[in-house]
Design a protein around this motif. Structure first.
Motif, short mmCIF file in Angstrom:
data_model
loop_
_atom_site.label_atom_id
_atom_site.label_comp_id
_atom_site.label_asym_id
_atom_site.label_seq_id
_atom_site.Cartn_x
_atom_site.Cartn_y
_atom_site.Cartn_z
N VAL A 16 2.49 -11.99 -20.14
CA VAL A 16 3.89 -11.86 -19.77
C VAL A 16 4.05 -12.45 -18.38
O VAL A 16 3.43 -11.98 -17.42
CB VAL A 16 4.35 -10.39 -19.79
CG1 VAL A 16 5.78 -10.27 -19.26
CG2 VAL A 16 4.26 -9.82 -21.19
N ILE A 17 4.83 -13.53 -18.30
CA ILE A 17 5.05 -14.23 -17.04
C ILE A 17 6.34 -13.70 -16.42
O ILE A 17 7.37 -13.60 -17.09
CB ILE A 17 5.17 -15.74 -17.27
CG1 ILE A 17 3.95 -16.28 -18.06
CG2 ILE A 17 5.34 -16.48 -15.96
CD1 ILE A 17 2.65 -16.22 -17.33
N TYR A 18 6.31 -13.40 -15.12
CA TYR A 18 7.51 -12.90 -14.47
C TYR A 18 7.46 -13.22 -12.98
O TYR A 18 6.39 -13.52 -12.42
CB TYR A 18 7.66 -11.39 -14.69
CG TYR A 18 6.57 -10.56 -14.05
CD1 TYR A 18 6.75 -9.97 -12.78
CD2 TYR A 18 5.35 -10.36 -14.69
CE1 TYR A 18 5.75 -9.22 -12.20
CE2 TYR A 18 4.34 -9.61 -14.11
CZ TYR A 18 4.55 -9.05 -12.86
OH TYR A 18 3.55 -8.31 -12.27
N SER A 19 8.62 -13.14 -12.35
CA SER A 19 8.71 -13.32 -10.90
C SER A 19 8.67 -11.95 -10.24
O SER A 19 9.48 -11.08 -10.55
CB SER A 19 10.00 -14.05 -10.52
OG SER A 19 10.14 -14.12 -9.12
N ALA A 20 7.74 -11.79 -9.30
CA ALA A 20 7.56 -10.49 -8.66
C ALA A 20 8.64 -10.19 -7.63
O ALA A 20 8.81 -9.04 -7.22
CB ALA A 20 6.19 -10.42 -8.00
N GLY A 21 9.38 -11.20 -7.19
CA GLY A 21 10.44 -10.98 -6.22
C GLY A 21 9.98 -10.98 -4.78
O GLY A 21 10.81 -11.02 -3.86
N VAL A 22 8.69 -10.91 -4.55
CA VAL A 22 8.16 -10.94 -3.20
C VAL A 22 6.94 -11.86 -3.18
O VAL A 22 6.32 -12.12 -4.21
CB VAL A 22 7.75 -9.54 -2.68
CG1 VAL A 22 8.97 -8.66 -2.52
CG2 VAL A 22 6.73 -8.90 -3.61
N GLY A 23 6.59 -12.30 -2.00
CA GLY A 23 5.42 -13.16 -1.85
C GLY A 23 5.79 -14.50 -1.23
O GLY A 23 6.79 -15.11 -1.61
N GLU A 24 5.00 -14.94 -0.27
CA GLU A 24 5.23 -16.21 0.40
C GLU A 24 3.93 -16.99 0.45
O GLU A 24 2.84 -16.43 0.33
CB GLU A 24 5.75 -15.99 1.83
CG GLU A 24 7.01 -15.16 1.94
CD GLU A 24 8.23 -15.82 1.32
OE1 GLU A 24 8.19 -17.06 1.12
OE2 GLU A 24 9.21 -15.13 1.04
N ILE A 25 4.05 -18.27 0.62
CA ILE A 25 2.87 -19.11 0.83
C ILE A 25 2.92 -19.62 2.26
O ILE A 25 3.99 -19.94 2.78
CB ILE A 25 2.82 -20.28 -0.18
CG1 ILE A 25 1.43 -20.92 -0.16
CG2 ILE A 25 3.91 -21.31 0.09
CD1 ILE A 25 1.19 -21.85 -1.33
N THR A 26 1.78 -19.63 2.91
CA THR A 26 1.73 -20.02 4.31
C THR A 26 1.06 -21.38 4.48
O THR A 26 0.21 -21.78 3.67
CB THR A 26 0.96 -18.99 5.15
OG1 THR A 26 -0.35 -18.83 4.62
CG2 THR A 26 1.69 -17.65 5.13
N HIS A 27 1.47 -22.07 5.51
CA HIS A 27 0.89 -23.38 5.82
C HIS A 27 -0.54 -23.15 6.33
O HIS A 27 -0.78 -22.30 7.20
CB HIS A 27 1.71 -24.08 6.89
CG HIS A 27 1.42 -25.53 7.03
ND1 HIS A 27 0.26 -26.02 7.58
CD2 HIS A 27 2.14 -26.63 6.66
CE1 HIS A 27 0.28 -27.33 7.57
NE2 HIS A 27 1.41 -27.75 7.02
N PRO A 28 -1.53 -23.86 5.79
CA PRO A 28 -2.93 -23.60 6.15
C PRO A 28 -3.25 -23.89 7.61
O PRO A 28 -4.22 -23.36 8.14
CB PRO A 28 -3.71 -24.53 5.21
CG PRO A 28 -2.75 -25.58 4.81
CD PRO A 28 -1.41 -24.93 4.78
N GLN A 29 -2.45 -24.71 8.29
CA GLN A 29 -2.73 -25.01 9.70
C GLN A 29 -1.91 -24.16 10.65
O GLN A 29 -2.43 -23.57 11.58
CB GLN A 29 -2.47 -26.50 9.97
CG GLN A 29 -3.47 -27.41 9.28
CD GLN A 29 -3.37 -28.84 9.78
OE1 GLN A 29 -3.15 -29.09 10.95
NE2 GLN A 29 -3.56 -29.79 8.89
N SER A 30 -0.58 -24.09 10.39
CA SER A 30 0.28 -23.34 11.30
C SER A 30 0.33 -21.86 11.00
O SER A 30 0.65 -21.04 11.86
CB SER A 30 1.69 -23.92 11.26
OG SER A 30 2.31 -23.66 9.99
N GLY A 31 0.03 -21.48 9.74
CA GLY A 31 0.11 -20.09 9.33
C GLY A 31 1.54 -19.61 9.09
O GLY A 31 1.77 -18.44 8.79
N LYS A 32 2.50 -20.52 9.16
CA LYS A 32 3.90 -20.15 8.96
C LYS A 32 4.23 -20.05 7.47
O LYS A 32 3.70 -20.82 6.67
CB LYS A 32 4.82 -21.17 9.63
CG LYS A 32 4.71 -21.23 11.14
CD LYS A 32 5.65 -22.28 11.71
CE LYS A 32 5.55 -22.36 13.22
NZ LYS A 32 6.46 -23.41 13.78
N ALA A 33 5.11 -19.11 7.14
CA ALA A 33 5.59 -19.01 5.77
C ALA A 33 6.47 -20.21 5.47
O ALA A 33 7.34 -20.57 6.26
CB ALA A 33 6.37 -17.72 5.58
#
Length: 859
Positions: free
Chosen positions: A555-572
């Motif tokens: 079952v595929i779904y969107s959790a509504g939360v979660g970000e990906i960060t830049h591997p160098q800057s660490g920014k979302a």
């Protein structure tokens, strides 16, 4: 003494570089006076010249305009002099460098025309330190020291690791100055620095004397940086905002074979600097246009090429078109069937390429059946088409084929290849459901933007909502999972934008404008996707391998939360589509709904073009942009107007795939013969004739064609009788023949290059006909088994007592879609007459037909 030695070395290097460059100079290859002729005016870039600082430089460009409206680059052919000659040094090729402060003018002469350009030299007494990030790194780029084949490889080379093409200058500075006990640089003696010795060939270096192979400017930069004490830039260093390539896109007509380029870097403080000699140049097609380290382009033959200009991490491309009018060339004014032909023929006319004649009806009927439905026409269908006197019969046949169920089968099969439909990832039930979902849309001719939107926004069970299989990943620790956000970003970009984004994951793309920021902006669309197991389907084979476990839906779904960060800057990283502005998204919304709208929007510059280009590729064997999933400025289209027209029509038709296929197949371009005219035979880019070499039947088409020709269908485990290979939901089938009765691909399909469907790239399918594949066709058990089956087509013909002539005609029509020619008929019938065993003789004949290029290739 050391200073004298240094000066001698630099002088020697400059002379060697100049000598190497001189052998290819345009003024050495043609008569100067004849080439220059009598221009009516001269255009000089820049209009005024200012050289500020002791290391300033400026590449000038001189364009001659002629009475016929043509232009020629005269930079290397005009006479240059400075009125106050001690102020400026003029290097070969029009590079100006300051010698003394003052005001003067540059005087140029070409033929009887002269031009005078004001010139100012200033600030020579102002210190101008070498910029590590703007100049030293650029020098390494030009020399190739930080390329992927050298120290820019992730693991480094020889214990020395640089960031690829200088994308991380801070790390490079530490590596150069601190690693290995700082032995690579000598702050007190520049020429004692190991980096200088190796780059100049003074000590052994596996990469060779890198700085000897380029112009002298990078050499000067490297040495000056070392001599100044190996310093990094200050924190307030002005950022580069863009680069500009002059003279821009240009169409040139013979004899204008050369074009000097100039590259200007613009900075945030408003300054502009000439960085031509610190720019790495490359050509999209060296057979058409070659470019040297100084930015001088030589056109080798008529055609188009993009010149990629990379300064630091910024890339710009300029497009050059070269035309060679032929005095005896006569354009035949061929008729056009639609706008596509007008665009193709306009390009061919400009390039002096004659379009081939129309293919014959025999060629067309076979081509159309194979390209639109992946089947061979039956002998009766061949006879009916060849006997039809109607001038509209080709259009009628196209319309009929597009309404056949086999068309839906074939287009579904093509898309499933790149949508990665394989049971190792999405299981048997998933692969069947995925195929049925996609085929139903193709059969109904659902607008393609709606299909893609449904795919990108799918949620729920991978069994009951098959589109969710797009997000399903391979097993991990014995359990199926959702694909990673990075993988989905790459897949979505390549499938629906035609952009290969993979290189931007770890660094800015080395050959395109896409940055590492762009990569993680795309990945942010998928970072909230989650999956849960949804029960199991009892039964099935006894588990032996992970993919043989009892089938479980996800079952595929969107959790509504979660970000990906830049591997160098660490920014979302917020979600953002390539080439489009950052959208506003509600925090609790499923981001994919916005993604689907943006991807399929008419404002998206990639979606429509990538889709129609892929359809063109499937029908003609080569994309207008080729490879079809590699759109980038440095890989230009063969015909911009053609691609734009198709994309515009696709949007105008409400993304009607069948309409675009009909338009392409109805064009005269599609129906051209594979027999090229003299002069256009080498052309494999501009569609002057059908491309046979690129249209070998795929493994599945070939298997089905052999089954059709011999009249003996193949049996696939757990599939209905009569199932064709292009109808299989995935490549992993249980073959019913002896030792192959196991989980594997069909041996014939595997041998002939069927892809495992593990990648989204069209390149996963192998198409070269190597020795192993030739042996499979000539002596393999599959082909011989079909020929020898007692009740196959040949057996039925012999059983009903058909005459030898009728039998031969039937075999030719069933195999090659045409009757035999007189010489072929004589040879074949003589062979049958002389043979004691007629059955074996007829098997020999059909075996020979099955192994002809006429059968193996679409022509």
């Amino acid at each position: 003494m050391k200073l004298l030695t240094s000066l001698l070395v630099l002088a020697f290097v400059e002379s060697v570089t100049a000598l190497a460059h001189a052998t290819n100079l345009p003024e050495k290859q043609t008569d100067k006076a004849t080439f220059v002729g009598q221009p009516v005016s001269l255009v000089v870039q820049p209009e005024t010249i200012r050289l500020a600082g002791p290391r300033a430089m400026r590449q000038i460009l001189v364009t001659g305009r002629y009475s016929d409206g043509s232009e020629r680059d005269l930079t290397h052919f005009c006479e240059l002099r400075v009125e106050a000659s001690d102020l400026v040094k003029i290097s070969r090729g029009g590079l100006l460098r300051p010698q003394k402060a003052g005001e003067t003018a540059l005087v140029l002469q070409a033929g009887e025309r002269t031009a005078r350009v004001p010139l100012v030299v200033t600030d020579l007494d102002q210190p101008q330190a070498v910029s590590f990030r703007h100049e030293f790194i650029a020098a390494l780029n030009v020399a190739g020291c930080n390329a992927g084949a050298c120290h820019g490889i992730p693991s480094g080379r020889g214990g020395f690791k640089l960031s690829l093409r200088g994308y991380d200058p801070a790390a490079d500075f530490i590596e150069l100055t601190n690693s290995s006990q700082g032995r690579r640089v000598n702050r007190f003696d520049a020429e004692a620095s190991l980096i200088w010795k190796k780059a100049m060939g003074h000590v052994a270096h596996a990469g060779g004397p890198r700085l000897l192979s380029v112009n002298t400017v990078p050499q000067e930069i490297v040495r000056a940086w070392l001599a100044e004490g190996v310093r990094d830039d200050s924190a307030n260093l002005s950022a580069m905002t863009k680069i500009e390539v002059l003279p821009g896109n240009r169409v040139q007509t013979a004899p204008a074979r050369w074009q000097q380029l100039a590259v200007l870097a613009h900075f945030a403080d408003g300054s502009v600097r000439d960085v031509t000699r610190l720019t790495a140049f490359s050509s999209s097609d060296d057979s058409i246009a070659a470019v040297d380290a100084n930015g001088l382009v030589e056109m080798k033959q008529a055609g188009e090429a993009a010149i990629l200009c990379r300064y630091l991490g910024v890339i710009e491309c300029t497009r050059l078109t070269y035309l060679e009018p032929q005095p005896n060339f006569v354009w035949p004014n061929p008729p056009t069937n639609n706008d596509l032909d007008r665009h193709v023929f306009a390009k061919l006319k400009a390039l002096n390429l004659l379009p081939a004649d129309l293919c014959t009806d025999e060629e067309f009927v076979r081509r159309a059946y194979l390209d639109l439905c992946a089947i061979l026409p039956t002998p009766d269908e061949c006879r009916a088409f060849l006997a039809d006197p109607s001038p509209e019969k080709r259009v009628k046949l196209i319309d009929q084929l597009l309404e056949r169920p086999e068309f839906a089968d074939f287009l579904t099969y093509k898309w499933l290849d790149v949508l990665r439909s394989n049971r190792l990832t999405i299981q048997i039930k998933g692969s069947h459901a995925y195929r049925q979902w996609l085929r139903s849309h193709v059969e109904r001719n659902t607008p393609w933007n709606e299909v893609v939107s449904e795919l990108l926004t799918a949620s729920g069970s991978t069994f009951t909502n098959p589109a969710t299989n797009y997000f399903r990943g391979p097993y991990s620790n014995g359990a199926p999972v959702v694909q990673g956000a990075e993988n989905l970003a790459e897949s979505t970009s390549q499938l629906f934008f035609g952009i290969r984004l993979q290189c931007a994951k770890c660094h800015n793309h080395p050959f395109e404008r896409w940055t590492q920021d762009d990569y993680y902006h795309m990945a942010a669309w998928f970072t909230r996707l989650k999956a849960e197991q949804d029960g199991e389907n009892p039964g099935g084979p006894k588990p032996v391998y992970p993919w043989q476990l009892r089938e479980n839906a996800l079952v595929i779904y969107s959790a509504g939360v979660g970000e990906i960060t830049h591997p160098q800057s660490g920014k979302a990283m917020p979600p953002k589509v390539l080439g489009l502005p950052t959208p506003t998204i509600s925090p609790d919304a499923d981001r994919r709904a916005t993604l689907a709208k943006l991807v399929t929007s008419p404002e998206n510059p990639f979606f429509a073009r990538a889709t129609v280009n892929r359809l063109w590729y499937h029908l003609l064997g080569r994309g207008i942009v080729d490879p079809p999933d590699d759109f980038r400025d440095s890989n230009p289209s063969a015909n911009d107007a053609l691609l734009d027209a198709l994309a515009t029509e696709f949007i105008k038709s409400n993304y009607d795939v069948k309409h675009i296929v009909r338009l392409i197949a109805s064009s005269r371009t599609y129906q051209l013969s594979s027999h090229a005219h003299v002069g256009n035979a080498p052309d494999e880019k501009y569609f002057s004739h059908a491309l046979v070499r690129r249209k070998r039947l795929t493994a599945e088409l070939l298997l089905d064609a052999i089954c059709t020709a011999t009249g003996e269908p193949e049996m696939f485990t757990d599939m209905p009788v009569g199932t064709r290979a292009v109808q299989l939901p995935d490549g992993q089938v249980i073959y019913t023949g002896g030792r192959y009765a196991s989980w594997d691909r069909h041996p014939f399909l595997k041998a002939l290059g069927q892809p495992a469907r593990e990648a989204v790239c069209e390149c996963e399918r192998e198409s070269d006909l190597n020795v192993a594949r030739a042996l499979e066709l000539k002596n393999g058990s599959f082909v011989l088994g079909k020929l020898r089956t007692p009740n196959n087509r040949l057996g039925r013909l012999l059983s009903k007592g058909s005459s030898d002539a009728d039998t031969l005609a039937e075999l030719f029509l069933a195999t090659l879609s045409r009757p035999p020619r007189p010489d072929e008929a004589r040879s074949a019938l003589d062979h049958v007459t002389r043979s004691e065993n007629k059955r074996i003789a007829w098997e020999d004949i059909q075996w020979a037909l099955l192994n002809t290029n006429e059968f193996l290739f679409r022509h």
